[in-house]
Enzyme design. Structure first.
Site, PDB file in Angstrom:
ATOM      1  N   PHE A 131      -4.318   3.714  14.826  1.00 19.97           N
ATOM      2  CA  PHE A 131      -4.552   4.731  13.802  1.00 19.97           C
ATOM      3  C   PHE A 131      -5.721   4.279  12.940  1.00 19.97           C
ATOM      4  O   PHE A 131      -5.931   3.077  12.762  1.00 19.97           O
ATOM      5  CB  PHE A 131      -3.301   4.916  12.929  1.00 19.97           C
ATOM      6  CG  PHE A 131      -2.421   6.031  13.414  1.00 19.97           C
ATOM      7  CD1 PHE A 131      -1.730   5.912  14.601  1.00 19.97           C
ATOM      8  CD2 PHE A 131      -2.307   7.204  12.677  1.00 19.97           C
ATOM      9  CE1 PHE A 131      -0.932   6.938  15.062  1.00 19.97           C
ATOM     10  CE2 PHE A 131      -1.504   8.243  13.134  1.00 19.97           C
ATOM     11  CZ  PHE A 131      -0.816   8.111  14.320  1.00 19.97           C
ATOM     12  N   ASP A 167      -4.535  -6.149   5.318  1.00 19.93           N
ATOM     13  CA  ASP A 167      -5.647  -6.862   5.943  1.00 19.93           C
ATOM     14  C   ASP A 167      -5.782  -8.269   5.378  1.00 19.93           C
ATOM     15  O   ASP A 167      -6.335  -9.154   6.028  1.00 19.93           O
ATOM     16  CB  ASP A 167      -6.955  -6.096   5.716  1.00 19.93           C
ATOM     17  CG  ASP A 167      -6.962  -4.793   6.489  1.00 19.93           C
ATOM     18  OD1 ASP A 167      -6.441  -4.781   7.621  1.00 19.93           O
ATOM     19  OD2 ASP A 167      -7.456  -3.779   5.962  1.00 19.93           O
ATOM     20  N   ASN A 221       0.850  -1.205   0.000  1.00 22.48           N
ATOM     21  CA  ASN A 221       0.000   0.000   0.000  1.00 22.48           C
ATOM     22  C   ASN A 221       0.880   1.248   0.000  1.00 22.48           C
ATOM     23  O   ASN A 221       2.095   1.152  -0.016  1.00 22.48           O
ATOM     24  CB  ASN A 221      -0.954  -0.022   1.198  1.00 22.48           C
ATOM     25  CG  ASN A 221      -0.181  -0.086   2.508  1.00 22.48           C
ATOM     26  OD1 ASN A 221       0.583   0.810   2.841  1.00 22.48           O
ATOM     27  ND2 ASN A 221      -0.363  -1.188   3.236  1.00 22.48           N
ATOM     28  N   LYS A 260     -13.721   1.705  15.898  1.00 25.93           N
ATOM     29  CA  LYS A 260     -12.484   0.920  16.096  1.00 25.93           C
ATOM     30  C   LYS A 260     -11.967   1.037  17.529  1.00 25.93           C
ATOM     31  O   LYS A 260     -11.466   0.066  18.099  1.00 25.93           O
ATOM     32  CB  LYS A 260     -11.394   1.394  15.126  1.00 25.93           C
ATOM     33  CG  LYS A 260     -11.602   0.851  13.738  1.00 25.93           C
ATOM     34  CD  LYS A 260     -10.620   1.395  12.726  1.00 25.93           C
ATOM     35  CE  LYS A 260     -11.161   1.111  11.330  1.00 25.93           C
ATOM     36  NZ  LYS A 260     -10.364   1.686  10.281  1.00 25.93           N
ATOM     37  N   LYS A 300       7.877 -17.645 -10.505  1.00 25.97           N
ATOM     38  CA  LYS A 300       7.176 -16.474 -11.038  1.00 25.97           C
ATOM     39  C   LYS A 300       5.909 -16.907 -11.798  1.00 25.97           C
ATOM     40  O   LYS A 300       5.972 -17.808 -12.631  1.00 25.97           O
ATOM     41  CB  LYS A 300       8.131 -15.723 -11.978  1.00 25.97           C
ATOM     42  CG  LYS A 300       7.599 -14.399 -12.416  1.00 25.97           C
ATOM     43  CD  LYS A 300       8.585 -13.678 -13.316  1.00 25.97           C
ATOM     44  CE  LYS A 300       7.894 -12.519 -14.001  1.00 25.97           C
ATOM     45  NZ  LYS A 300       8.576 -12.114 -15.197  1.00 25.97           N
ATOM     46  N   GLY A 323       0.316   1.870  17.019  1.00 22.72           N
ATOM     47  CA  GLY A 323       0.274   1.133  15.746  1.00 22.72           C
ATOM     48  C   GLY A 323      -0.002   2.066  14.587  1.00 22.72           C
ATOM     49  O   GLY A 323      -1.149   2.320  14.251  1.00 22.72           O
ATOM     50  N   ASP A 354      -5.200  -9.185  13.139  1.00 22.28           N
ATOM     51  CA  ASP A 354      -5.231  -7.765  13.487  1.00 22.28           C
ATOM     52  C   ASP A 354      -4.277  -7.564  14.665  1.00 22.28           C
ATOM     53  O   ASP A 354      -4.576  -7.940  15.805  1.00 22.28           O
ATOM     54  CB  ASP A 354      -6.664  -7.342  13.847  1.00 22.28           C
ATOM     55  CG  ASP A 354      -6.763  -5.830  13.985  1.00 22.28           C
ATOM     56  OD1 ASP A 354      -5.855  -5.226  14.590  1.00 22.28           O
ATOM     57  OD2 ASP A 354      -7.743  -5.252  13.486  1.00 22.28           O
ATOM     58  N   ILE A 355      -3.123  -6.999  14.381  1.00 25.13           N
ATOM     59  CA  ILE A 355      -2.071  -6.876  15.406  1.00 25.13           C
ATOM     60  C   ILE A 355      -2.536  -5.990  16.563  1.00 25.13           C
ATOM     61  O   ILE A 355      -2.368  -6.315  17.737  1.00 25.13           O
ATOM     62  CB  ILE A 355      -0.779  -6.294  14.788  1.00 25.13           C
ATOM     63  CG1 ILE A 355      -0.335  -7.152  13.599  1.00 25.13           C
ATOM     64  CG2 ILE A 355       0.322  -6.175  15.830  1.00 25.13           C
ATOM     65  CD1 ILE A 355       0.796  -6.553  12.782  1.00 25.13           C
TER      66      ILE A 355
HETATM   67  O1  C5P Z   1      -9.220  -1.739  11.183  1.00 26.90           O
HETATM   68  P1  C5P Z   1      -8.156  -0.967  10.519  1.00 26.90           P
HETATM   69  O2  C5P Z   1      -7.196  -1.798   9.743  1.00 26.90           O
HETATM   70  O3  C5P Z   1      -8.636   0.193   9.711  1.00 26.90           O
HETATM   71  O4  C5P Z   1      -7.368  -0.296  11.754  1.00 26.90           O
HETATM   72  C1  C5P Z   1      -6.194   0.431  11.566  1.00 26.90           C
HETATM   73  C2  C5P Z   1      -5.326   0.241  12.765  1.00 26.90           C
HETATM   74  O5  C5P Z   1      -5.168  -1.146  12.980  1.00 26.90           O
HETATM   75  C3  C5P Z   1      -3.920   0.796  12.591  1.00 26.90           C
HETATM   76  O6  C5P Z   1      -3.469   1.250  13.845  1.00 26.90           O
HETATM   77  C4  C5P Z   1      -3.120  -0.405  12.111  1.00 26.90           C
HETATM   78  O7  C5P Z   1      -1.754  -0.319  12.490  1.00 26.90           O
HETATM   79  C5  C5P Z   1      -3.815  -1.540  12.824  1.00 26.90           C
HETATM   80  N1  C5P Z   1      -3.828  -2.829  12.119  1.00 26.90           N
HETATM   81  C6  C5P Z   1      -3.143  -3.891  12.644  1.00 26.90           C
HETATM   82  N2  C5P Z   1      -3.151  -5.108  12.048  1.00 26.90           N
HETATM   83  C7  C5P Z   1      -3.842  -5.316  10.927  1.00 26.90           C
HETATM   84  C8  C5P Z   1      -4.575  -4.264  10.360  1.00 26.90           C
HETATM   85  C9  C5P Z   1      -4.544  -3.031  10.988  1.00 26.90           C
HETATM   86  O8  C5P Z   1      -2.479  -3.717  13.682  1.00 26.90           O
HETATM   87  N3  C5P Z   1      -3.829  -6.499  10.354  1.00 26.90           N
END
Ligand code: C5P
Length: 402
Positions: free
Chosen positions: A321, A277, A208, A335, A287, A271, A304-305
């Site tokens: 964030f 995602d 991204n 969130k 390849k 974060g 989701d970390i």
């Molecule tokens: O739910 P969303 O992805 O929009 O939330 C964004 C926040 O979640 C950011 O702080 C991002 O660092 C964290 N995040 C995460 N792990 C993921 C996706 C998003 O920690 N897989």
């Protein structure tokens, strides 16, 4: 203003050296103990005797002078200092420090010092604007140096422009502000930054637009606020601020491991990373070949970390964030609640961003926490990072004292 510190003042060769005499007087008046080091060129402008009389200590000028080294060698001098202030800092001294040369006492002290370093440049405006000087100053900042000034105005050479050394009172004020107790002194802060790369095959990946600028600026601001900082970074082309513990990762899964294994040992987690995602279910070993027909990639959800950090038994103060293209406040508050965060910083990205967001130098943030909110107006990401760290420190310290 109270500066109850040991200030090591390093004077390099420039006409502004005369202002540093006043600087010694002011620093001492505000409680500081001052020792002075001069380059050979500086002694051509102001005598060592002036600084000796004003500081109350012998002035150091030589690296290899047995007598002076016996009284206090250069390493002891560096350890004695609570802050090293190079004022005036000539173009030559700035260049030497930025390159890590150590061919005289001042440049050697710069390398030996482990305390905060302040640099107050003074030079002709064309010399200041030269890209070589600007690159050197940028390099010093990556070492963690705090640059004070220079100021615009009439110059000793008769020209007008940016390059005058800041006034002694302004330098004193800045030192006083940054040597007073820091809002995150000794607090361990874990920050994630940048994008992740999810491989499809040995040469392709999904990523991204995140540049990592916000996360790196936050790491720097947290360091300046006195924190011990660990930065878990996806692939970006930014230099890490000197003093942070940098861990580089590529994929969302690697970032998850790097963060979860460290989160409970940190007091605050921020974060900022734009973590993918979704990630391809399979990474092709070779390849992927081009065909005439359409193709598709099957994706699976990543962990989701942020939510996982917030669920840890010994969770740190957790800040997320939210980068949104619509319904900023509602999505951010959603969130905050769903992921059980202590705070969320929301910003516009994409068509609604108005100059801010991904890969921009500027940004604006809307902060939300359980019983409050605050807007931080559009500003350079470095300034914004400082403001955000101040709010995080305020909320973190409040939570820890209630
Ligand atoms: O739910 P969303 O992805 O929009 O939330 C964004 C926040 O979640 C950011 O702080 C991002 O660092 C964290 N995040 C995460 N792990 C993921 C996706 C998003 O920690 N897989």
């Amino acid at each position: 203003m109270a500066i109850n510190k040991h200030i090591l003042l390093a004077v390099s060769g420039g006409i502004a050296a005369y202002k540093s005499a006043e600087l010694v007087r002011l620093l001492r008046k505000n409680g500081a103990e001052v020792r002075v080091v001069m380059t050979q060129a500086a002694t051509q402008f102001v005598s060592t005797l002036t600084f000796q009389a004003l500081s109350g200590h012998a002035v150091h000028t030589d690296l290899l002078n047995a007598e002076a080294e016996h009284a206090m060698d250069h390493i002891s001098l560096a350890r004695w200092a609570d802050a090293l202030l190079i004022a005036p800092a000539s173009a030559n001294t700035i260049a030497k420090c930025s390159q890590g040369l150590a061919d005289d006492l001042l440049s050697t002290l710069y390398l030996a010092a482990t305390c905060p370093v302040y640099v107050a440049p003074a030079m002709n405006q064309a010399m200041w604007h030269h890209s070589a000087t600007q690159e050197n100053i940028a390099k010093l900042k990556t070492h963690g140096v705090i640059v004070i000034g220079p100021e615009p105005g009439e110059q000793a050479c008769g020209e007008t422009g940016l390059g005058r050394m800041s006034e002694p009172a302004a330098i004193c004020e800045q030192i006083s502000a940054s040597t007073s107790p820091q809002p995150l002194q000794g607090v361990s802060v874990l920050i994630s930054a940048g994008p992740t790369r999810e491989p499809l095959d040995p040469v392709r990946y999904i990523t991204n637009r995140s540049s990592g600028k916000m996360g790196y600026a936050l790491a720097n601001a947290a360091l300046q606020a006195g924190a011990n900082v660990t930065l878990i970074s996806g692939p970006v082309s930014l230099p890490a601020p000197a003093g942070v513990d940098l861990v580089k990762v590529d994929t969302a899964a690697q970032m998850y491991q790097a963060i979860i294994s460290r989160a409970e040992a940190h007091a605050i987690y921020i974060g900022t990373a734009a973590v993918a995602d979704y990630t391809p279910i399979e990474v092709q070993p070779e390849k992927i070949k081009k065909h005439d027909h359409e193709t598709s990639i099957l994706l699976k959800k990543t962990e989701d970390i942020l939510a996982a950090v917030a669920k840890l038994p010994q969770r740190p103060f957790t800040v997320g964030f939210a980068a949104e293209t619509e319904n900023l406040a509602a999505n951010a508050v959603g969130k905050l609640t769903n992921k059980n965060l202590d705070m969320i910083a929301a910003n516009w990205v994409g068509h609604n961003a108005q100059n801010g967001g991904f890969d921009s130098e500027v940004n604006a943030l809307q902060l939300f926490w359980k019983n409050g909110q605050k807007n931080l107006a559009l500003a350079d990401k470095r300034l914004l990072a400082k403001q955000l760290i101040d709010v995080i420190a305020e909320r973190f310290n409040e939570k820890n004292t209630t």
